[in-house]
Motif scaffolding. Sequence first.
Motif, PDB file in Angstrom:
ATOM      1  N   ARG A 320       0.864  -1.129   0.129  1.00 34.16           N
ATOM      2  CA  ARG A 320       0.030  -0.214  -0.026  1.00 34.16           C
ATOM      3  C   ARG A 320       0.873   1.352  -0.042  1.00 34.16           C
ATOM      4  N   ARG A 359      -3.473 -11.825  -0.855  1.00 37.17           N
ATOM      5  CA  ARG A 359      -3.844 -10.356  -0.403  1.00 37.17           C
ATOM      6  C   ARG A 359      -3.091  -9.364  -1.036  1.00 37.17           C
ATOM      7  N   ALA A 362      -4.322  -9.351  -4.670  1.00 34.06           N
ATOM      8  CA  ALA A 362      -5.611  -8.474  -4.673  1.00 34.06           C
ATOM      9  C   ALA A 362      -5.411  -7.207  -4.569  1.00 34.06           C
ATOM     10  N   SER A 363      -4.546  -6.785  -3.644  1.00 38.30           N
ATOM     11  CA  SER A 363      -4.383  -5.080  -3.460  1.00 38.30           C
ATOM     12  C   SER A 363      -3.915  -4.777  -4.819  1.00 38.30           C
ATOM     13  N   THR A 366      -6.793  -4.814  -7.324  1.00 34.68           N
ATOM     14  CA  THR A 366      -7.814  -3.479  -7.129  1.00 34.68           C
ATOM     15  C   THR A 366      -7.283  -2.226  -7.473  1.00 34.68           C
ATOM     16  N   TRP A 367      -6.093  -1.689  -7.184  1.00 39.28           N
ATOM     17  CA  TRP A 367      -5.473  -0.729  -7.482  1.00 39.28           C
ATOM     18  C   TRP A 367      -5.267  -0.380  -8.904  1.00 39.28           C
ATOM     19  N   GLN A 369      -7.160  -1.570 -11.218  1.00 33.88           N
ATOM     20  CA  GLN A 369      -8.659  -1.373 -12.081  1.00 33.88           C
ATOM     21  C   GLN A 369      -8.942   0.129 -11.422  1.00 33.88           C
ATOM     22  N   GLU A 370      -8.662   0.399 -10.115  1.00 31.74           N
ATOM     23  CA  GLU A 370      -9.483   1.802  -9.602  1.00 31.74           C
ATOM     24  C   GLU A 370      -8.603   3.020  -9.642  1.00 31.74           C
ATOM     25  N   LYS A 371      -7.315   2.815  -9.997  1.00 32.10           N
ATOM     26  CA  LYS A 371      -6.481   4.198  -9.808  1.00 32.10           C
ATOM     27  C   LYS A 371      -6.904   5.393 -10.475  1.00 32.10           C
ATOM     28  N   GLU A 390      -7.014 -13.753 -13.463  1.00 24.35           N
ATOM     29  CA  GLU A 390      -7.433 -12.508 -13.137  1.00 24.35           C
ATOM     30  C   GLU A 390      -6.424 -11.248 -13.799  1.00 24.35           C
ATOM     31  N   ARG A 396      -7.618  -4.467 -16.736  1.00 24.17           N
ATOM     32  CA  ARG A 396      -6.187  -4.078 -15.896  1.00 24.17           C
ATOM     33  C   ARG A 396      -5.244  -3.670 -16.562  1.00 24.17           C
TER      34      ARG A 396
END
Length: 523
Positions: A320, A359, A362-363, A366-367, A369-371, A390, A396
């Motif tokens: 993170r 994890r 996944a982090s 997600t980052w 996809q959403e950044k 994925e 992605r």
Amino acid sequence: MSSLTQVEELNILTRAKYPLLYIVSWEERRIEDILRQVAANRRKQLYLWTLTNGIVHVDAPHTAIDPGTRNPLNALDAISQSQEAAIFVLKDFHTLLTPQAGPEHIVTVRKLRDVINQLKESRKTVVILAPVVEYPPELEKDITVLDYSLPTLDELAQSLERVIRSAREISGMRLDLSQQDREAILNAARGLTCTEAENVFAKSLVMHHALDVDVIISEKEQLIRRARALEYFQSVEDFSNVGGMKLLKNWLRKRSRAFSEKARRFGLPEPKGLLLLGVQGAGKSLLAKAVASQWHLPLLRLDLGRVFSELVGSSESNIRGALRLAESVAPCVLWIDEIEKGLGGVASSHQSDAGTTARIFASILTWMQEKQSPVFVIATANDVSKLPPEMLRKGRFDEIFFVDLPQVQERREIFAIHLAGRGRDPLEFDLNKLAMNTEGFSGAEIEQVVIAGLYDAFEEDRELTTDDLLHSIKATVPLSQTMEKEITRLRQWGRSHARPASETEMFPGGINGRAGIRQIELG
């Protein structure tokens, strides 16, 4: 968030009588300017507190209203007793609220909580201004944290104007910047504080009598050094140092200006990134470096090995922090080399490492996809079978390219690049013959052929010749032969599941054909 929005947010919070705000920033002057606007809008006085000066009015910073307010408890008493509508800014007050401050921190925390209860019925607001977030759990429900750690583009533009004005007034230097140049400079300075930006603007003027984007970008290296999992690369390669991959280079050139405001107005989204699959040594990592240099963006390498830690929860915190830092220096290129090795154990993660790898994966997903920040991700992989499905899903990455073994024309280019890079004139060598004799060689293997030939010539104290290179070729067993089955399977997958990085071979005989071959024109 623009400076105006920050002012509006603080206006709303003070009108709503939020008693205790915690603003995170290294730049006290910038935050004071924002709070001046808020105080003026709300018709309030603005006071500052430090351990050295006590409470002072912002317009009389060297005159304490009471020298005794240097004591934190006395300062809180003065705030509690004040009848003015005011904003009180407590600088570095966080250091007094933790156990490291000594036993008296308990009294300070209790006193602050008492004051907070009184402020809810008044027109007073307390703001703690600190570069880091540190407060005791007792204040968790009363405190509102605002992260203003980095300036907006508008604030950076004001810093740029201050430096330009100062250069003109002090040394008579006149800088005429086009809108495109100004935008490039401000984008390069993103992730720096206003103070850091002004310093590097001035440094560039001293060094080059101009504002150099590359000088500004290099300043970000200091930020990256603080991150355990990120490494800053000073890339000097550009596309001319990469042989072949014409289709991929064209795709990237079309997106070279995609981070500009002009592109936003045109309706273009900021590019997300690329996944480069291919044979080992084919030049995937070299291309990642060249993209950053070609686009004049900082290149950051995410080392997944350094992300993982023995301490429970530290690995997730590391990833993170690394991704947050990459966003803070955006626009930039984030390079994840051989991603399948770092994330190869996702499927069995719950058994092997208590789910840590899953994890982390996944982090990252997600980052990606959403950044919202302009971080262009280039991930490379050699073994597609180890990549979780994925990772390959659309969204992605903007595109998945397959980097195959170089074809005849590309091998000639690669030989020319490595010979020229080592001080030789490529036209003095039979590039056609060299290219035809290196079928199945990767770019890295061709480089080693040149190096081995140089060693042979150096030992005999003579100049390098085509025969030296042909001798090195005969002595080399390429990976395409050593791992023939694996590489054949990978190439078959790449040709049917990804876009090719190179054009189809134009020669009638394919990579084995000898018809139509002519010496490449160079120079």
